[in-house]
Design an enzyme around this catalytic site. Structure first.
Site, mmCIF file in Angstrom:
data_model
loop_
_atom_site.group_PDB
_atom_site.id
_atom_site.type_symbol
_atom_site.label_atom_id
_atom_site.label_comp_id
_atom_site.label_asym_id
_atom_site.label_seq_id
_atom_site.Cartn_x
_atom_site.Cartn_y
_atom_site.Cartn_z
ATOM 1 N N TYR A 29 0.095 55.086 -54.786
ATOM 2 C CA TYR A 29 1.218 54.357 -54.161
ATOM 3 C C TYR A 29 1.399 54.794 -52.701
ATOM 4 O O TYR A 29 1.579 53.965 -51.810
ATOM 5 C CB TYR A 29 2.470 54.651 -54.983
ATOM 6 C CG TYR A 29 3.710 53.868 -54.627
ATOM 7 C CD1 TYR A 29 3.843 52.529 -54.991
ATOM 8 C CD2 TYR A 29 4.780 54.483 -53.963
ATOM 9 C CE1 TYR A 29 5.000 51.821 -54.699
ATOM 10 C CE2 TYR A 29 5.936 53.784 -53.669
ATOM 11 C CZ TYR A 29 6.051 52.449 -54.042
ATOM 12 O OH TYR A 29 7.202 51.759 -53.749
ATOM 13 N N ALA B 256 -1.301 53.215 -50.586
ATOM 14 C CA ALA B 256 -1.056 51.780 -50.358
ATOM 15 C C ALA B 256 0.077 51.576 -49.347
ATOM 16 O O ALA B 256 -0.037 50.750 -48.429
ATOM 17 C CB ALA B 256 -0.709 51.092 -51.677
ATOM 18 N N SER C 46 11.466 37.302 -57.589
ATOM 19 C CA SER C 46 12.327 36.858 -58.696
ATOM 20 C C SER C 46 13.316 37.914 -59.154
ATOM 21 O O SER C 46 14.223 37.634 -59.921
ATOM 22 C CB SER C 46 11.469 36.411 -59.881
ATOM 23 O OG SER C 46 10.749 37.506 -60.387
HETATM 24 P P1 NAI Z 1 10.549 45.470 -59.022
HETATM 25 O O1 NAI Z 1 9.554 46.002 -59.990
HETATM 26 O O2 NAI Z 1 11.877 45.064 -59.519
HETATM 27 O O3 NAI Z 1 9.953 44.231 -58.205
HETATM 28 C C1 NAI Z 1 8.609 44.106 -57.878
HETATM 29 C C2 NAI Z 1 8.282 42.628 -57.877
HETATM 30 O O4 NAI Z 1 6.903 42.461 -57.541
HETATM 31 C C3 NAI Z 1 8.502 41.996 -59.252
HETATM 32 O O5 NAI Z 1 9.172 40.778 -59.123
HETATM 33 C C4 NAI Z 1 7.082 41.792 -59.753
HETATM 34 O O6 NAI Z 1 6.950 40.705 -60.664
HETATM 35 C C5 NAI Z 1 6.354 41.517 -58.448
HETATM 36 N N1 NAI Z 1 4.928 41.680 -58.604
HETATM 37 C C6 NAI Z 1 4.261 42.760 -59.095
HETATM 38 N N2 NAI Z 1 2.952 42.496 -59.157
HETATM 39 C C7 NAI Z 1 2.787 41.231 -58.684
HETATM 40 C C8 NAI Z 1 1.666 40.382 -58.520
HETATM 41 N N3 NAI Z 1 0.446 40.793 -58.846
HETATM 42 N N4 NAI Z 1 1.854 39.140 -58.014
HETATM 43 C C9 NAI Z 1 3.095 38.704 -57.684
HETATM 44 N N5 NAI Z 1 4.199 39.461 -57.832
HETATM 45 C C10 NAI Z 1 4.036 40.701 -58.326
HETATM 46 O O7 NAI Z 1 10.664 46.589 -57.915
HETATM 47 P P2 NAI Z 1 11.491 46.674 -56.555
HETATM 48 O O8 NAI Z 1 12.113 47.997 -56.547
HETATM 49 O O9 NAI Z 1 12.312 45.476 -56.345
HETATM 50 O O10 NAI Z 1 10.291 46.710 -55.497
HETATM 51 C C11 NAI Z 1 10.076 45.762 -54.466
HETATM 52 C C12 NAI Z 1 9.200 46.393 -53.401
HETATM 53 O O11 NAI Z 1 9.910 47.475 -52.792
HETATM 54 C C13 NAI Z 1 7.891 46.973 -53.921
HETATM 55 O O12 NAI Z 1 6.858 46.732 -52.986
HETATM 56 C C14 NAI Z 1 8.185 48.449 -53.985
HETATM 57 O O13 NAI Z 1 7.020 49.233 -53.901
HETATM 58 C C15 NAI Z 1 9.103 48.624 -52.790
HETATM 59 N N6 NAI Z 1 9.912 49.828 -52.829
HETATM 60 C C16 NAI Z 1 10.833 50.019 -53.837
HETATM 61 C C17 NAI Z 1 11.587 51.177 -53.858
HETATM 62 C C18 NAI Z 1 12.618 51.457 -54.915
HETATM 63 O O14 NAI Z 1 13.188 52.554 -54.907
HETATM 64 N N7 NAI Z 1 12.937 50.529 -55.809
HETATM 65 C C19 NAI Z 1 11.412 52.213 -52.828
HETATM 66 C C20 NAI Z 1 10.429 51.908 -51.831
HETATM 67 C C21 NAI Z 1 9.720 50.750 -51.843
#
Ligand code: NAI
Length: 241
Positions: free
Chosen positions: A153, A156, A12
């Protein structure tokens, strides 16, 4: 062949939303999963539909095995198949290991790693029946290189890489490809509170990544990279070379 269906967990907002949009643009019907913010999920669905395909949001917590099974049953009941799975949902609970509570350890492992088991298991069965599919796991450069203050993290995200490689070997015979993306610093809600002073000195491309940078890599692995499996694609502006 019927329309192709993609499922993006945590779709989302942030990277997940960008991936969903990129796949919709490529002609997929897209199911996004979300856990809390219905308004954001509805807004994303609205934007996805502008590309002309079907889009729908499914609320379930990826750390809850039964909720995941029911959610996926519902998606498959409606769409009949799943061609692309993006295991994107994730959280951080940063802190030095010596001070890290078991709760912060477990919630990060459950959300970032155990969720991939819960979600991928039923979908791998469906893809096996289809004899086709692409699974993309959202890892991180932290899972490859580690980071002080992120033992949970890093564990994981490293786990997701092992998962990617093992599953790629198991499922290749069924024409299912499994790859991971390791983003660097991407501008999203997850990174908005990080102190990134001086970070540009370490990023050869001299900017933070945008969610769209990751989404394009996802589209590549989903669609174009038909001879690529078991790989970890770093999308980090050259942060770690
Ligand atoms: P974000 O916090 O905006 O998005 C994470 C999403 O996962 C959110 O929509 C959240 O509601 C959802 N989520 C969390 N727990 C959940 C659950 N129990 N059930 C269903 N949905 C759940 O963060 P972002 O940056 O968009 O992250 C997306 C992915 O990319 C994550 O796995 C993050 O670890 C990874 N990532 C992000 C980086 C960054 O610099 N932003 C760098 C490396 C990896």
């Amino acid at each position: 062949m019927d329309k192709k269906i993609a499922l993006v967990t945590g779709g989302s907002r942030g990277i997940g939303k960008a991936c969903a949009l990129e796949l919709a643009k490529a002609g997929y019907d897209v199911a996004i999963n979300y856990v809390g913010n219905e308004e954001a999920a509805n807004q994303t669905v609205f934007e996805l539909k502008k590309f002309g395909g079907n889009a729908e949001a499914f609320r379930f917590d990826v750390t809850n095995k039964e909720a995941v099974e029911n959610g996926i049953k519902e998606i498959v009941g409606k769409y009949g198949r799943i061609d692309v799975l993006v295991n994107n949902a994730g959280i951080t609970r940063d802190g030095l290991f010596m001070l890290m509570s078991a709760d912060n350890w477990e919630s990060v492992i459950n959300t970032n790693l155990n969720s991939a088991y819960y979600v991928t298991k039923p979908i791998a069965k469906i893809m096996t029946k289809q004899q086709s599919g692409a699974i993309i796991n959202m890892s991180s450069i932290i899972g490859i290189y580690g980071n002080a203050g992120q033992a949970n993290y890093a564990t994981a995200k490293a786990g997701l890489i092992g998962f990617t490689k093992a599953l790629a070997k198991e499922l290749a015979g069924r024409n299912i490809r499994v790859n991971a993306i390791a983003p660097g610093f991407i501008q999203t809600d997850m990174t908005k509170d990080l102190k990134l002073d001086g970070i540009y000195d370490h990023i050869p491309l001299k900017r933070l990544g945008q969610p769209e940078d990751i989404a394009k890599a996802v589209k590549f692995l989903a669609e174009d990279a038909q001879y690529v499996t078991g790989q970890v694609l770093q999308v980090d502006g050259g942060l770690v070379i």
